[in-house]
Enzyme design. Structure first.
Site: not given
Ligand code: F6P
Length: 529
Positions: A209, A215, A269-270, A355, A386, A498
């Site tokens: 987003k 990452e 995002g979620r 979150e 189990h 972060k």
């Molecule tokens: O670290 C949390 C977050 O901001 C989430 O809310 C989001 O889904 C994820 O990182 C990834 O963010 P992006 O889509 O901006 O890479």
């Protein structure tokens, strides 16, 4: 119009609930069943192909009436109107929360900053469908003229969990494309995925987003460098597309504007799998199934928006959860899908729920003096029986549990289905009834019972039913956030880590450990040493 800032514990309903809890805390569900022959009739909701039986909860009609009073007192009704109507309910980021618009079939405009967003959503949906068709049919060719066979989704958090969960959930409906997910910045994760794919026949979907996530950008750069070992810069356009709100950053990364699938800041995002973040889902199952997924969620939205609280599935589930969290002091809730396709449902819901509602500052800007966000966990049944069910049955903690099952399996192996579902029903029965102490029965074999469960029995796992299921939990968490008087749609709590990771990365790269707490300094020196 802003959301109200009502401390729930200051409401009349809360006071009444507290007094009522004093009577209910020793209540036994078995007695509640024994004294009311119509309990299940009263405490269930049927909606479309969903059946929610919530009679196995430690509640009476009075409990539910008081919980509904609480919902009314915090003005849930107007909050729902703001949620669907584009109100700036994500106040700390000054944004609307409109993932529901992404699946809306309504024709009346939904306005953001005075502009109807529905035409834009329709245009992006068309782009997703057309692109998916071209990849699935093989008309879109890779740089050596071969059709695409593999898709790699590069994203993390909401840009990974939703598509990954849904591609797994809808595996039965999948086409020939192999869809992979790279999320972790762990280079070994990337390497393991790259081992599986061929640059000539792989499409990479970079989903972020913000397009600033460490990452995702690191993984995307590594993968592009790997791709360029065999292909040339001009081939990137045939193999890399991106989903983002940050068009500038995507283009700076080298992705052509026509390969960008836009999203909007009013999609969290979620909650974004319904947007172009779901491109991998559309690629995996095709646009028609993707559309049915959206339709299922839309139907649940309509149920939530229009049904009185006492018959409203998300509201009832949210209120029950508040009852245990805030009155019984339950620490966690389990979610157990009796379905292997839903193996990624719980990690997905963990982001959505934790979150969103893991907050301790109220909407009035002050720390809350009551419990908020529930901790959710779980695994598919029967595997979990189990593993950790021992603790649910005989441990010291109260763990309200949602059981999710389907009446029909997809391949129709009835013997397996009947065995699976007999376990499903047996567990909630055992949790309710327990096994009382009896002469000659070892105390270790006694089950107290009286453990609350919700049973959600759905006709069949389809794109529409999974869509509705996810929307059900989205609305449940919304209701809880409203009652807890917190802001559910920001996630400031993930920022500090972060930032510190960037500082520490500098230390590691320069091999100069700056001032940290003693433990972190010690560990960094060990890492570098
Ligand atoms: O670290 C949390 C977050 O901001 C989430 O809310 C989001 O889904 C994820 O990182 C990834 O963010 P992006 O889509 O901006 O890479």
């Amino acid at each position: 119009m802003a959301l109200p800032t009502i401390n729930p514990t200051q409401t009349a309903a809360w006071q009444k609930l507290q007094a009522h809890f004093a009577q209910m805390k020793t209540a036994q569900m078995q007695d509640l069943f024994a004294t009311d022959a119509h309990r299940t009739e009263k405490f269930h909701i049927e909606w479309q192909d969903f059946l929610l039986d919530y009679s196995k909860n430690i509640v009476s009609e009075e409990t539910l009436a008081l919980l509904q009073e609480l919902a009314s007192e915090v003005d849930l009704k107007s909050a729902i109107e703001q949620y669907f109507g584009g109100g700036l309910i994500n106040q700390t980021e000054n944004r609307a929360v409109l993932h529901t618009a992404l699946r809306s079939k309504q024709t009346e405009p939904i306005l953001v900053d005075g502009k109807d967003i529905l035409p834009e959503i329709a245009a992006v949906n068309q782009k997703i469908a057309a692109f998916s068709e071209s990849i699935i049919s093989g008309t879109h060719k890779g740089y050596t003229g071969k059709a695409i066979t593999d898709v790699v989704n590069i994203g993390i958090g909401g840009s990974d969990l939703g598509p990954a969960m849904m591609v797994e959930a809808l595996k039965y409906y999948k086409n020939q494309l192999n869809v992979h997910f790279v999320s972790n910045i762990d280079g070994d994760h990337v390497q393991e995925i790259l081992k599986l794919v061929d640059p000539e026949t792989t499409l990479f979907v970079i989903v972020s987003k913000t397009f600033t996530t460490q990452e995702t950008l690191t993984n995307a750069q590594t993968i592009r460098a790997w791709f360029l070992k065999t292909a040339s810069q001009q081939d990137v356009a045939k193999h890399f597309v991106a989903v983002s709100t940050n068009l500038e950053k995507v283009q700076a990364f080298g992705i052509a504007p026509e390969n960008i699938f836009p999203m909007w800041d009013w999609v969290g995002g979620r909650f974004s799998l319904w947007s172009a973040v779901g491109l991998s889902i559309s690629l995996a199952v095709g646009p028609a199934h993707f559309e049915n997924l959206l339709k299922g969620a839309y139907d649940m939205d309509t149920h939530f928006k229009t049904t009185p609280f006492e018959q409203n599935m998300p509201v009832v589930l949210a209120l029950l959860s508040i009852w245990y969290n805030n009155f019984y002091g339950a620490e966690t809730e389990a979610i157990i899908p009796y379905n292997q396709y839903l193996q990624k449902l719980v990690p997905y819901l963990q982001q959505g729920i934790m979150e969103s509602n893991g907050k301790h500052i109220g909407r009035d800007g002050k720390p809350v003096n009551y419990q908020t966000g529930t901790i959710v966990w779980g695994e598919p049944g029967t595997n979990s029986q189990h593993a950790f069910f021992q603790l649910i049955h005989q441990g010291t903690k109260l763990i309200p549990t949602d059981f999710i099952g389907f009446k029909h399996s997809l391949y129709g192996n009835q013997e397996h289905q009947d065995k699976l579902m007999s376990n499903f029903f047996a567990q909630t029965e055992a949790l309710l009834m327990g096994r009382p102490a009896a002469p000659g029965l070892s105390p270790f074999k006694v089950f107290t019972g009286n453990k609350p469960t919700n049973t959600l029995l759905i006709e069949k796992l389809t794109p529409a039913s999974v869509g509705a299921l996810i929307a059900l939990y989205e609305h449940k968490l919304f209701v809880q956030g409203i009652i807890w008087n917190i802001f559910s749609y920001d996630q400031w709590g993930v920022e500090l880590g972060k930032q510190l990771a960037n500082t520490i990365l500098e230390d590691i790269e320069t091999k100069k450990v700056a001032a940290h707490d003693a433990s972190t300094t010690f560990l960094l020196n060990k890492y570098l040493g």
